[in-house]
Design an enzyme around this catalytic site. Sequence first.
Site, PDB file in Angstrom:
ATOM      1  CB  CYS A  61      -0.917   0.043   1.123  1.00 41.84           C
ATOM      2  SG  CYS A  61      -2.312   1.214   0.891  1.00 41.84           S
ATOM      3  CG  HIS A 172      -3.413  -3.637   2.970  1.00 39.76           C
ATOM      4  ND1 HIS A 172      -2.724  -2.897   4.021  1.00 39.76           N
ATOM      5  CD2 HIS A 172      -3.998  -2.903   2.450  1.00 39.76           C
ATOM      6  CE1 HIS A 172      -2.750  -1.820   3.901  1.00 39.76           C
ATOM      7  NE2 HIS A 172      -3.581  -1.534   2.720  1.00 39.76           N
ATOM      8  CD  GLU A 174      -1.027  -5.381   5.970  1.00 46.22           C
ATOM      9  OE1 GLU A 174      -1.524  -4.354   6.006  1.00 46.22           O
ATOM     10  OE2 GLU A 174      -0.801  -5.973   4.902  1.00 46.22           O
TER      11      GLU A 174
END
Length: 208
Positions: A61, A172, A174
């Site tokens: 990002c 993302h 994560e």
Amino acid sequence: VEKFADELRSSQMIFIPGGFSGGDEPDGSGKFITAFFRNAAVKEGVTALLEQRDGLMCGICNGFQILTKLGILPDSSLIDNKKERFECVWAKLVKVAKNSPFLQGLPDEFELPSAHAEGRLVTRPGDAEKYLAAGNVALQYVDKRDGLGRSHECSIAGLQDSTGRAMGLMPHPERFLLPRHHYDKDWAGNEDWGWGYFLFKSAFDALK
């Protein structure tokens, strides 16, 4: 800065995460972090990591924005979403860079969450097609418009450098480490882990 530069000498991998520091603005936290990485000692350490020790570097990002600003990734910009507001949805992705050390453990198509206000990738006319032909595109959105309703050059969701050892992506990983992070409670892609986990594991395994 000195401590970070010193730690780089024994590091094998750098991840620059996304986030809302500085209001999630590329010229907020991104500008600060870019300046940090342009420090002579840090820059030297990153160069040694990638070019001399076969290390890895990944930007997620805002981190992707930073790698483009630093010139580590092919020239491009990540600008405001078409709707000009922050949006959070899931994006379906295609693995283009089959030999990427970050993507080895992932299937050819998978999903990750996207969450940002400035994530529409643009390039100079014709550059996106050149990146695709040259092997610089790591990930593409399955649709020409991602889940946020934004048009991207050549549907690019992630770019890599010529070696594949530096990569940036807008979604993302994560945010999808476990199956329970998926929006579908019956998701059955993997019994123990979400797809994001396998991006990090792939990078770790590549350095064994």
